[in-house]
Write an enzyme that holds these catalytic residues in place. Structure first.
Site, PDB file in Angstrom:
ATOM      1  N   GLY A 224       1.221  -0.766  -0.001  1.00  0.00           N
ATOM      2  CA  GLY A 224      -0.318  -0.167  -0.095  1.00  0.00           C
ATOM      3  C   GLY A 224       0.601   1.265   0.026  1.00  0.00           C
ATOM      4  CB  SER A 225       0.042   4.939   0.832  1.00  0.00           C
ATOM      5  OG  SER A 225      -0.624   5.486   1.702  1.00  0.00           O
ATOM      6  CB  THR A 226       5.711   5.455   1.160  1.00  0.00           C
ATOM      7  OG1 THR A 226       5.742   5.193   0.443  1.00  0.00           O
ATOM      8  CG2 THR A 226       6.513   5.905   2.448  1.00  0.00           C
ATOM      9  CB  ALA A 227       0.709   8.349   4.489  1.00  0.00           C
ATOM     10  CB  THR A 228      -0.879   2.702   5.262  1.00  0.00           C
ATOM     11  OG1 THR A 228      -1.476   3.554   4.293  1.00  0.00           O
ATOM     12  CG2 THR A 228      -1.269   1.367   5.862  1.00  0.00           C
ATOM     13  N   GLY A 229       2.674   2.183   5.420  1.00  0.00           N
ATOM     14  CA  GLY A 229       3.713   1.360   5.679  1.00  0.00           C
ATOM     15  C   GLY A 229       4.452   2.263   7.385  1.00  0.00           C
ATOM     16  CD  GLU A 246       7.391  -5.697  -1.925  1.00  0.00           C
ATOM     17  OE1 GLU A 246       7.350  -3.850  -2.508  1.00  0.00           O
ATOM     18  OE2 GLU A 246       8.073  -6.331  -1.995  1.00  0.00           O
ATOM     19  CB  CYS A 280       3.190  -0.495  -7.171  1.00  0.00           C
ATOM     20  SG  CYS A 280       3.520  -2.288  -7.608  1.00  0.00           S
TER      21      CYS A 280
HETATM   22  P1  NAD Z   1      -3.440   2.032   1.196  1.00  0.00           P
HETATM   23  O1  NAD Z   1      -2.186   2.254   1.163  1.00  0.00           O
HETATM   24  O2  NAD Z   1      -4.200   4.052   1.424  1.00  0.00           O
HETATM   25  O3  NAD Z   1      -4.256   1.271   2.074  1.00  0.00           O
HETATM   26  C1  NAD Z   1      -3.497   0.298   2.035  1.00  0.00           C
HETATM   27  C2  NAD Z   1      -4.382  -0.575   3.297  1.00  0.00           C
HETATM   28  O4  NAD Z   1      -4.258  -0.090   4.175  1.00  0.00           O
HETATM   29  C3  NAD Z   1      -6.013  -1.347   3.132  1.00  0.00           C
HETATM   30  O5  NAD Z   1      -6.174  -2.175   3.338  1.00  0.00           O
HETATM   31  C4  NAD Z   1      -6.314  -0.152   4.025  1.00  0.00           C
HETATM   32  O6  NAD Z   1      -7.047  -0.420   5.237  1.00  0.00           O
HETATM   33  C5  NAD Z   1      -4.981  -0.445   5.104  1.00  0.00           C
HETATM   34  N1  NAD Z   1      -5.026   0.617   6.563  1.00  0.00           N
HETATM   35  C6  NAD Z   1      -5.650   2.265   6.272  1.00  0.00           C
HETATM   36  N2  NAD Z   1      -3.855   2.212   7.375  1.00  0.00           N
HETATM   37  C7  NAD Z   1      -3.882   1.276   8.392  1.00  0.00           C
HETATM   38  C8  NAD Z   1      -3.321   1.162   9.372  1.00  0.00           C
HETATM   39  N3  NAD Z   1      -3.325   3.085  10.035  1.00  0.00           N
HETATM   40  N4  NAD Z   1      -2.787   0.654   9.805  1.00  0.00           N
HETATM   41  C9  NAD Z   1      -3.228  -0.992   8.963  1.00  0.00           C
HETATM   42  N5  NAD Z   1      -3.134  -0.975   7.445  1.00  0.00           N
HETATM   43  C10 NAD Z   1      -3.797   0.044   7.151  1.00  0.00           C
HETATM   44  O7  NAD Z   1      -3.143   2.551  -0.200  1.00  0.00           O
HETATM   45  P2  NAD Z   1      -3.676   2.332  -1.562  1.00  0.00           P
HETATM   46  O8  NAD Z   1      -4.636   3.615  -1.610  1.00  0.00           O
HETATM   47  O9  NAD Z   1      -4.911   1.090  -0.806  1.00  0.00           O
HETATM   48  O10 NAD Z   1      -2.267   1.776  -2.410  1.00  0.00           O
HETATM   49  C11 NAD Z   1      -2.154   2.293  -3.591  1.00  0.00           C
HETATM   50  C12 NAD Z   1      -0.407   2.444  -2.794  1.00  0.00           C
HETATM   51  O11 NAD Z   1      -0.161   1.229  -2.890  1.00  0.00           O
HETATM   52  C13 NAD Z   1      -0.145   3.237  -3.995  1.00  0.00           C
HETATM   53  O12 NAD Z   1       1.114   4.139  -2.933  1.00  0.00           O
HETATM   54  C14 NAD Z   1       1.245   2.225  -4.453  1.00  0.00           C
HETATM   55  O13 NAD Z   1       2.144   2.439  -5.338  1.00  0.00           O
HETATM   56  C15 NAD Z   1       1.322   1.416  -2.974  1.00  0.00           C
HETATM   57  N6  NAD Z   1       1.360  -0.318  -3.796  1.00  0.00           N
HETATM   58  C16 NAD Z   1       2.954  -0.733  -3.783  1.00  0.00           C
HETATM   59  C17 NAD Z   1       2.833  -2.062  -4.945  1.00  0.00           C
HETATM   60  C18 NAD Z   1       4.533  -2.256  -4.573  1.00  0.00           C
HETATM   61  O14 NAD Z   1       4.194  -3.847  -4.652  1.00  0.00           O
HETATM   62  N7  NAD Z   1       5.397  -2.174  -3.495  1.00  0.00           N
HETATM   63  C19 NAD Z   1       1.288  -3.356  -5.425  1.00  0.00           C
HETATM   64  C20 NAD Z   1       0.604  -1.261  -5.251  1.00  0.00           C
HETATM   65  C21 NAD Z   1       0.028  -1.036  -4.486  1.00  0.00           C
END
Ligand code: NAD
Length: 472
Positions: A224-229, A246, A280
């Site tokens: 997911g996003s870098t901020a959530t990571g 990732e 991504c």
């Molecule tokens: P996101 O980070 O908003 O959400 C991803 C997941 O995290 C969702 O299931 C969400 O409910 C959960 N989440 C949100 N806040 C959380 C927290 N505080 N603790 C635990 N879980 C939480 O990302 P998105 O908008 O769904 O995806 C898009 C992003 O993901 C883009 O930045 C993209 O580049 C990245 N991405 C990376 C890869 C990779 O392999 N590196 C692959 C696909 C997408």
């Protein structure tokens, strides 16, 4: 328009809870796709309890039995492929055709088979007559799999398949934007897996946070996003969880002066616009040498103008809508800012606001500065900035200037030269004459703030295990 008249309802109905669920709409039409159960933290605890009771027997079952189950899971996915593809297309928006929904289901079975087939034996590290040291790869226990909305089924499989292969139980937390796809996939997998081993908790951010901080969970696989990571690093800290992160990217592509514009145009296009740019490791900033800048712009515009965008179930389309309004707004804002800054729109940039759905047209933006927001922010949609450069040193410096580094690519018929440039680019993967080509045999992961840990291949399996040294 040859829209598939009706999708099979069986799977969708089984994952939908119309009475108390959250309505999920098709991003192409606004029509209701189904209703997602609103699980909460209490459901998560139930999933943990189930995982705890199922995991020890699965760990004891050994690699052969677990691999056989993954192969059976791949067969089950293939048996339901069209049904799954239609749910995915309607919920996520991506077309059935092209490198989209059917392609994603194909990747699910391919990755399941790969996770089943990769050998992972204990390794002898020292055997000198006095010391014999071996490393074994033991199960971790319970793995949490938190995923995004762009490739919801494929990324779930990337997380689940190696975790199961290594003897773990898995709790999946799908994105709140695409829960139905993932729930349907989990249901199909569960037709062949022991009960309780794999569960999905379809909640929001609160469930993700609870999973990432739950003391019984040993590892989080997060995409997911870098901020959530960053939030997950914090919430998992108290229980010292293992993490594979990732995260977001802003991949650069560097076209060297000897490249053939016409020959590479289609590869560049799909590198950037696969899944309508919501990928991504898509090409998100294209650096082109001044000698061939105009030729590349022209060739890319020709390819882009021939790629139909529209409703996912229409077999003609290869590009779809943005999955959600928030992402649409990001793309619209970035293109508008680029236009206002004086950049030249080669194609697109003029969304039809009368049309239903979150469609943003395929957009190419030329003569844009390297510090423009469309270049430095992750657009995650169908808008590609094309930046002119004079020297390869300048292109490499621009490619490396950001704090993310998921993928990158170098384009040239001179492979030796391309590899020399690739070695200077700060990214987890640098592709040559292609972009974003993932392969279940080849490890994949980010550099810098694009994350850490590797997925795929034998390295991917090791990241879902606890290494144990036996020394004696
Ligand atoms: P996101 O980070 O908003 O959400 C991803 C997941 O995290 C969702 O299931 C969400 O409910 C959960 N989440 C949100 N806040 C959380 C927290 N505080 N603790 C635990 N879980 C939480 O990302 P998105 O908008 O769904 O995806 C898009 C992003 O993901 C883009 O930045 C993209 O580049 C990245 N991405 C990376 C890869 C990779 O392999 N590196 C692959 C696909 C997408």
């Amino acid at each position: 328009m040859s829209v598939v008249p009706e999708m099979k309802q069986a799977l969708l109905a089984s994952v939908s809870a119309a009475d108390n669920g959250r309505k999920i709409k098709d991003p192409a039409t606004g029509e209701t796709v189904g209703y997602a159960p609103q699980h909460g933290v209490r459901d998560l605890q139930n999933a943990v309890d189930l995982a705890r009771s199922a995991q020890p027997a699965w760990a004891d079952a050994g690699h052969e039995t677990r691999s056989a189950a993954l192969l059976a899971a791949a067969d089950a996915v293939e048996a339901h492929a069209e049904e799954l593809a239609q749910i995915l297309s309607r919920e996520q928006g991506k077309p059935l055709n092209g490198p989209n929904a059917r392609f994603e289901i194909g990747a699910c079975s391919a990755w399941l088979r790969a996770a089943a087939g990769i050998p992972l034996e204990p390794e002898t590290l020292v055997d000198d007559g006095e010391t014999r040291a071996e490393v074994h790869y033991r199960p971790l226990g319970i793995v949490g799999a938190i995923g995004p909305w762009n490739w919801p089924m494929m990324i779930t499989i990337w997380q689940v398949a190696p975790a199961l292969r290594m003897g773990n139980a898995v709790i999946v937390k799908p994105s709140e934007y695409t829960p139905l796809s993932v729930l349907a996939l989990v249901e199909v997998l569960n037709t062949v897996l022991p009960a309780g081993l794999l569960t999905a908790v379809s909640g929001g951010r609160d469930v993700g946070e609870a999973l990432a901080s739950h003391p019984a969970v040993s590892k989080i696989m997060f995409t997911g996003s870098t901020a959530t990571g960053k939030a997950i690093i914090k919430s998992s800290a108290d229980s010292i969880k293992r993490l594979t992160l990732e995260l977001g990217g802003n991949d650069a592509g560097i076209v060297l002066p000897d490249a053939d514009a016409k020959a590479i145009a289609e590869g560049l296009f799909w590198g950037a616009f696969i899944n309508t740019g919501q990928t991504c490791a898509a090409l998100k900033r294209l650096y082109v040498h001044e000698d061939i800048y105009d030729a590349v712009c022209e060739a890319l515009t020709e390819v882009a103008s021939a790629m139909p965008m529209g409703v996912g179930l229409d077999e003609n389309n290869v590009l779809g809508p943005l999955q959600n309004k928030a992402q649409y707004d990001i793309v619209e804002r970035l293109v508008d800012e680029a236009r206002k800054s004086g950049a030249r729109i080669l194609i697109g940039g003029n969304p039809d606001t009368e049309q239903p759905g979150y469609f943003y047209p395929t957009t190419l933006v030329a003569d844009i500065d390297n510090n423009n927001p469309l270049v430095v922010e992750e657009q995650f949609g169908p808008a590609l900035p094309i930046i002119r450069y004079k020297t390869v040193d300048e292109a490499v410096a621009m490619a490396n200037a950001l704090d993310v580094g998921l993928g990158a690519s170098v384009w040239s018929p001179d492979l030796e030269q391309a590899r020399t440039v690739a070695a200077r680019v700060q990214a987890g993967t640098v592709w040559i004459n292609k972009h974003g080509a993932v392969d279940p045999r080849i490890p994949f992961g980010g550099a810098k703030q694009s994350g850490y840990g590797l997925e795929f291949g034998v390295e991917g399996l090791k990241h879902l295990a606890q290494p144990q040294i036996i020394n004696g």
